[in-house]
Scaffold this motif. Structure first.
Motif, PDB file in Angstrom:
ATOM      1  N   ALA A   1      33.500  38.057  48.770  1.00  0.00           N
ATOM      2  CA  ALA A   1      33.098  38.259  47.368  1.00  0.00           C
ATOM      3  C   ALA A   1      32.785  36.928  46.692  1.00  0.00           C
ATOM      4  N   LEU A   2      33.567  35.926  47.015  1.00  0.00           N
ATOM      5  CA  LEU A   2      33.373  34.610  46.389  1.00  0.00           C
ATOM      6  C   LEU A   2      32.127  33.899  46.924  1.00  0.00           C
ATOM      7  N   GLN A   3      31.525  34.431  47.976  1.00  0.00           N
ATOM      8  CA  GLN A   3      30.289  33.864  48.533  1.00  0.00           C
ATOM      9  C   GLN A   3      29.039  34.617  48.075  1.00  0.00           C
ATOM     10  N   LEU A   4      29.221  35.693  47.297  1.00  0.00           N
ATOM     11  CA  LEU A   4      28.067  36.480  46.855  1.00  0.00           C
ATOM     12  C   LEU A   4      27.193  35.689  45.884  1.00  0.00           C
ATOM     13  N   PRO A   5      25.879  35.961  45.894  1.00  0.00           N
ATOM     14  CA  PRO A   5      24.960  35.249  44.980  1.00  0.00           C
ATOM     15  C   PRO A   5      25.014  35.841  43.563  1.00  0.00           C
ATOM     16  N   LEU A   6      26.142  35.637  42.882  1.00  0.00           N
ATOM     17  CA  LEU A   6      26.323  36.197  41.546  1.00  0.00           C
ATOM     18  C   LEU A   6      25.763  35.263  40.478  1.00  0.00           C
ATOM     19  N   SER A   7      25.455  35.833  39.319  1.00  0.00           N
ATOM     20  CA  SER A   7      24.988  35.022  38.185  1.00  0.00           C
ATOM     21  C   SER A   7      26.157  34.202  37.638  1.00  0.00           C
ATOM     22  N   GLU A   8      25.838  33.201  36.840  1.00  0.00           N
ATOM     23  CA  GLU A   8      26.885  32.356  36.248  1.00  0.00           C
ATOM     24  C   GLU A   8      27.832  33.186  35.385  1.00  0.00           C
TER      25      GLU A   8
ATOM     26  N   GLU B   1      36.271  49.991  52.369  1.00  0.00           N
ATOM     27  CA  GLU B   1      36.549  49.714  50.958  1.00  0.00           C
ATOM     28  C   GLU B   1      36.046  48.328  50.566  1.00  0.00           C
ATOM     29  N   ASP B   2      36.240  47.344  51.439  1.00  0.00           N
ATOM     30  CA  ASP B   2      35.724  45.993  51.167  1.00  0.00           C
ATOM     31  C   ASP B   2      34.207  46.020  50.991  1.00  0.00           C
ATOM     32  N   VAL B   3      33.526  46.739  51.873  1.00  0.00           N
ATOM     33  CA  VAL B   3      32.062  46.816  51.811  1.00  0.00           C
ATOM     34  C   VAL B   3      31.619  47.503  50.516  1.00  0.00           C
ATOM     35  N   ILE B   4      32.297  48.584  50.156  1.00  0.00           N
ATOM     36  CA  ILE B   4      31.978  49.288  48.903  1.00  0.00           C
ATOM     37  C   ILE B   4      32.118  48.335  47.720  1.00  0.00           C
ATOM     38  N   CYS B   5      33.210  47.583  47.687  1.00  0.00           N
ATOM     39  CA  CYS B   5      33.448  46.652  46.584  1.00  0.00           C
ATOM     40  C   CYS B   5      32.419  45.527  46.567  1.00  0.00           C
ATOM     41  N   LEU B   6      32.042  45.033  47.734  1.00  0.00           N
ATOM     42  CA  LEU B   6      31.048  43.960  47.810  1.00  0.00           C
ATOM     43  C   LEU B   6      29.680  44.436  47.328  1.00  0.00           C
ATOM     44  N   VAL B   7      29.312  45.655  47.706  1.00  0.00           N
ATOM     45  CA  VAL B   7      28.033  46.221  47.247  1.00  0.00           C
ATOM     46  C   VAL B   7      28.066  46.383  45.725  1.00  0.00           C
ATOM     47  N   PHE B   8      29.180  46.858  45.196  1.00  0.00           N
ATOM     48  CA  PHE B   8      29.321  46.988  43.741  1.00  0.00           C
ATOM     49  C   PHE B   8      29.166  45.630  43.060  1.00  0.00           C
TER      50      PHE B   8
END
Length: 197
Positions: A177-184, A134-141
């Motif tokens: 999740a907080l380490q993902l390369p997300l946009s601002e 479930e964590d992996v699914i959420c991270l991919v999303f």
């Protein structure tokens, strides 16, 4: 057939099935069958998040959405009850598809039963491997699908989805999740969602 060869053979057959997806997604200038790309992203994320994942969990991540397009959302009523029935039908469908391929490859009934158990998301929050999946699914999303989703929906709905996603995840998942390369913009939305959760 060695364990390593068996795993790669299963991956190949899962990918071959997902290669038939009529829906496509463009990534880095290349067009992919949508569920094939999703499956590859699941494997990459699992390898990063839980490098020592069991063989059953590796198999499950790769076939999480196998042939999903065969049961369209419009097969069920376009309301919450219809959505939930659709999701339950998909879990069983994915489990059956995966089991047929794993049987062909020569996996034991023990491994096949474990993959089916995980695909049906049994004992979430209680079973360690179900939670890791479930964590992996959420991270991919969050990394690959959240931004396009946010662009199509009002902020209130987007934050609600983020909060539901966050609740499904473990503390380890939250940290990743907080380490993902997300946009601002995505980071701001996540911050709002967490802050008001």
């Amino acid at each position: 057939m060695s364990a390593s060869n068996r795993l790669q053979r299963a991956f190949h057959l899962f990918d071959e099935a997902n290669q038939q997806d009529p829906n496509t997604e463009v990534f880095d200038g290349k067009t992919y069958p949508k569920e094939l790309l999703y499956a590859q992203r699941m494997t990459m994320q699992l390898n990063s998040f839980e490098p020592n994942a069991s063989e059953a969990l590796q198999l499950t991540a790769r076939c999480q959405h196998i042939c999903r397009w065969e049961i369209g959302r419009d097969s069920y009523e376009m309301n919450r009850e219809g959505y939930l029935r659709w999701r339950q039908a998909l879990k069983k469908f994915h489990a059956e598809k995966a089991a047929a391929i794993l049987t062909e490859v020569g996996y034991t009934e023990e491994i096949i039963s474990k993959v089916k158990f995980l695909l049906e998301k049994k004992q979430l929050k209680k079973n360690e491997e179900t939670q890791t999946l479930e964590d992996v699914i959420c991270l991919v999303f969050l990394e690959h699908y959240f931004e396009p989703f946010a662009e199509k929906h009002p902020e209130e709905k987007t934050i609600d989805i983020l909060q539901k996603t966050w609740r499904k995840m473990s503390k380890k998942g939250h940290g990743a999740a907080l380490q993902l390369p997300l946009s601002e913009n995505s980071i701001n939305l996540v911050s709002k969602a967490i802050g008001s959760a």
